[in-house]
Write a protein that holds these residues in place. Structure first.
Motif, short mmCIF file in Angstrom:
data_model
loop_
_atom_site.label_atom_id
_atom_site.label_comp_id
_atom_site.label_asym_id
_atom_site.label_seq_id
_atom_site.Cartn_x
_atom_site.Cartn_y
_atom_site.Cartn_z
N CYS A 14 -7.52 -21.88 -63.05
CA CYS A 14 -6.48 -22.92 -62.85
C CYS A 14 -5.92 -22.85 -61.42
O CYS A 14 -5.66 -23.89 -60.80
CB CYS A 14 -5.35 -22.75 -63.87
SG CYS A 14 -5.86 -23.21 -65.52
N ALA A 15 -5.75 -21.64 -60.92
CA ALA A 15 -5.26 -21.50 -59.53
C ALA A 15 -6.27 -22.11 -58.56
O ALA A 15 -5.90 -22.83 -57.62
CB ALA A 15 -5.03 -20.03 -59.20
N PHE A 16 -7.56 -21.83 -58.80
CA PHE A 16 -8.60 -22.41 -57.95
C PHE A 16 -8.58 -23.94 -58.08
O PHE A 16 -8.69 -24.65 -57.07
CB PHE A 16 -9.96 -21.85 -58.36
CG PHE A 16 -11.10 -22.35 -57.52
CD1 PHE A 16 -11.46 -21.69 -56.35
CD2 PHE A 16 -11.80 -23.49 -57.89
CE1 PHE A 16 -12.51 -22.16 -55.57
CE2 PHE A 16 -12.85 -23.97 -57.11
CZ PHE A 16 -13.20 -23.30 -55.95
N ALA A 17 -8.43 -24.41 -59.31
CA ALA A 17 -8.42 -25.87 -59.54
C ALA A 17 -7.25 -26.53 -58.81
O ALA A 17 -7.36 -27.68 -58.37
CB ALA A 17 -8.33 -26.15 -61.05
N PHE A 18 -6.15 -25.80 -58.68
CA PHE A 18 -5.01 -26.35 -57.94
C PHE A 18 -5.42 -26.61 -56.47
O PHE A 18 -5.10 -27.65 -55.90
CB PHE A 18 -3.84 -25.36 -58.00
CG PHE A 18 -2.62 -25.84 -57.28
CD1 PHE A 18 -1.83 -26.86 -57.80
CD2 PHE A 18 -2.27 -25.29 -56.05
CE1 PHE A 18 -0.72 -27.31 -57.12
CE2 PHE A 18 -1.16 -25.73 -55.36
CZ PHE A 18 -0.37 -26.75 -55.89
N GLY A 19 -6.14 -25.65 -55.88
CA GLY A 19 -6.62 -25.84 -54.51
C GLY A 19 -7.57 -27.03 -54.42
O GLY A 19 -7.50 -27.83 -53.48
N VAL A 20 -8.46 -27.15 -55.39
CA VAL A 20 -9.40 -28.28 -55.42
C VAL A 20 -8.64 -29.60 -55.50
O VAL A 20 -8.94 -30.57 -54.79
CB VAL A 20 -10.37 -28.13 -56.62
CG1 VAL A 20 -11.13 -29.42 -56.89
CG2 VAL A 20 -11.34 -26.99 -56.36
N ALA A 21 -7.61 -29.62 -56.36
CA ALA A 21 -6.81 -30.85 -56.52
C ALA A 21 -6.11 -31.21 -55.21
O ALA A 21 -6.01 -32.39 -54.85
CB ALA A 21 -5.80 -30.66 -57.65
N LEU A 22 -5.62 -30.20 -54.49
CA LEU A 22 -4.97 -30.45 -53.20
C LEU A 22 -5.92 -31.12 -52.21
O LEU A 22 -5.57 -32.10 -51.55
CB LEU A 22 -4.51 -29.12 -52.59
CG LEU A 22 -3.16 -28.56 -53.01
CD1 LEU A 22 -2.96 -27.20 -52.38
CD2 LEU A 22 -2.06 -29.51 -52.57
N VAL A 23 -7.13 -30.58 -52.14
CA VAL A 23 -8.12 -31.14 -51.20
C VAL A 23 -8.48 -32.57 -51.61
O VAL A 23 -8.52 -33.49 -50.77
CB VAL A 23 -9.38 -30.26 -51.16
CG1 VAL A 23 -10.43 -30.86 -50.23
CG2 VAL A 23 -9.03 -28.84 -50.72
N ALA A 24 -8.72 -32.76 -52.90
CA ALA A 24 -9.07 -34.10 -53.39
C ALA A 24 -7.93 -35.08 -53.11
O ALA A 24 -8.16 -36.22 -52.72
CB ALA A 24 -9.39 -34.04 -54.88
N ALA A 25 -6.69 -34.60 -53.27
CA ALA A 25 -5.54 -35.49 -53.02
C ALA A 25 -5.44 -35.85 -51.54
O ALA A 25 -5.15 -37.00 -51.19
CB ALA A 25 -4.26 -34.79 -53.48
#
Ligand code: SF4
Length: 491
Positions: A469-480
């Protein structure tokens, strides 16, 4: 007698090919090679043809770099089919760069080994040059990041995508440096490509997720090395072939295909190399390049031109300088090779513009990279035990899982110029938002899958999910960050 002559001919053929291929009996490993392995053999066997193709690419590249730079600026109604400058803009920025990036996901560094004009020129120069040993400073691991970062920022300052002169400066300057380095260092090698090329690092990390590579069978190598006359393979990018385990440094040129019956081009699961990466082997510079370079700086470089925040920053800074000085910051007398300076096109940067653009790109890169790194750091928490490899090494390893998202983000950023050029040509671009969303989603999901595979060694399922989930948060930031650009600022 005749049989002896036949045997001697077979041995001679084996020597010429530098492998045991010609000695292999029907039904042997060689006889059962896959079509992709045979394609590798074909590349090796047709070196002369490959070189001819490379020199044709060099000729086209030189023509498209030099002639438009010496031509007048195109008018507003110029099109690709009636204006060479626009055609060259299409060739370099509309097709070449975005799709070379994309090709890395499919064919590894085939571009480098088979087509790249800089590689061809630096290797040719190295054939006739001084043949000096590669100096230690050139082997510094930070060059791929530093060269990429400097080129990215400088390219924006001189508007490399918009003007042919700037393209000649950046691309031509890089090519000239490649020739000089080739002339001075190495013997028939690509020292420039291996150590200094500004996109070497990007191509290397992208090639790690390619579904093809040159597979080395070390046992076969050891078995055959002592029994046949070995003709050394000239691996121009200086790969230690026998020890090669990944695709990062290999230019996919095919010269070693079939060598000692131990090397062959092969398919592999696209996620395998990154998923199997050992934390100890995760490079700090690769992590820096991926997180700060390919994600942070790339987002900053494509954001500033469309960002309303940049406009506000510029207005505020200009007001401050008008009131408090120094006034020279508002002058637009910088030469075109330092800052964009095309009065005929009403496109001139002041010193303040240059300062703000560079600052905006670096600051955006720093903010995005810090946020993404924080997510990786949290994701690496299960490895915080007092054991080796450390949590830091695992965070670096997780950074490599971001390669698909980082690479496809760079592709989308570069292809935004393709879209702009297509619109100027009157081509339909209605499907672009959907395609962008799909590409971004593929990058995000692919990175998530890599991280999930990397986290397989976390013993507790709850910890694995927390890290994920922490990694996914980083992915979401980049996608955003990319989404703001593509779906909000520049639709
Ligand atoms: S290891 Fe070297 S010789 Fe072999 S395919 Fe890669 S670049 Fe070419």
């Amino acid at each position: 007698m005749a049989a002896a002559r036949t045997a001697r001919a077979a041995i001679g053929a084996a020597r010429v090919s530098g492998s045991v291929a010609a000695l292999a009996a029907p039904g042997s490993r060689r006889a059962t090679r896959t079509w992709i392995a045979r394609y590798g053999d074909w590349l090796r066997a047709h070196g002369a043809l490959i070189r001819a193709v490379q020199w044709i690419v060099v000729a086209i590249y030189a023509f498209l770099i030099i002639v438009p730079a010496l031509s007048p600026l195109p008018g507003n109604d110029a099109h690709a089919l009636d204006n060479l400058t626009i055609f060259a803009q299409w060739a370099f920025w509309g097709v070449w760069w975005p799709f070379v990036i994309l090709s890395m996901f499919v064919a590894g560094r085939t571009w480098c080994g088979v087509f790249c004009p800089e590689g061809t020129l630096t290797e040719a120069a190295s054939r006739f040059g001084l043949h000096r040993a590669v100096p230690r400073w050139m082997k510094w691991g930070g060059w791929p990041f530093v060269a990429f970062a400097l080129t990215t920022v400088f390219g924006q300052l001189v508007s490399v995508y918009q003007y042919a002169q700037a393209a000649m400066l950046v691309l031509g300057g890089s090519t000239l440096a490649a020739i000089v380095v080739g002339f001075v260092y190495g013997r028939e090698k690509r020292v420039w490509c291996r150590h200094l090329c500004p996109v070497n690092g990007v191509f290397a990390v992208l090639a790690r997720v390619a579904p093809v590579h040159y597979r080395v069978d070390r046992e076969a190598w050891a078995r055959n090395a002592g029994h046949v006359a070995i003709h050394p393979v000239n691996c121009a990018p200086l790969v230690r072939i026998r020890r090669m385990t990944g695709a990062a440094d290999c230019h996919m040129c095919g010269r070693c295909s079939g060598h000692l019956d131990a090397v062959e081009m092969a398919w592999r699961p696209a996620s395998r190399e990154v998923a199997a990466l050992q934390a100890d082997d995760a490079s700090a510079w690769d992590a820096m390049l991926i997180v700060f370079g390919m994600i942070g700086l790339a987002i900053g470089a494509f954001h500033w031109n469309a960002s309303p925040w940049f406009v506000q920053l510029k207005l505020a800074a200009a007001g401050f300088v008008i009131d408090h000085g120094p006034q020279w910051l508002l002058q637009d007398n910088a030469p075109w090779w330092l800052l964009t300076h095309y009065p005929a096109a009403n496109d001139v940067f002041t010193w303040l513009d240059g300062l703000l653009i560079a600052s905006y790109i670096v600051a955006t890169g720093a903010v995005v990279a810090a946020a993404v790194w924080a997510s990786l750091w949290v994701a690496a928490r299960p490895y915080a035990q007092p054991s080796t490899p450390s949590r830091l090494q695992h965070a670096r390893k997780l950074a490599c899982a971001l390669v698909p998202l980082a690479g496809l983000g760079v592709f989308l950023g570069l292809s935004s110029l393709t879209v702009t050029l297509a619109r100027a040509e009157g081509l339909a671009t209605g499907a672009v938002p959907l395609l962008r969303a799909v590409v971004l989603a593929i990058g995000a999901l692919w990175s998530l899958r890599l991280a999930w595979l990397q986290l397989a060694d976390v013993p507790q399922p709850s910890q694995r999910w927390t890290s994920f989930c922490a990694f996914a948060f980083g992915v979401a930031l980049v996608a955003a960050a990319w989404s703001i650009l593509f779906f909000h600022w520049s639709r």
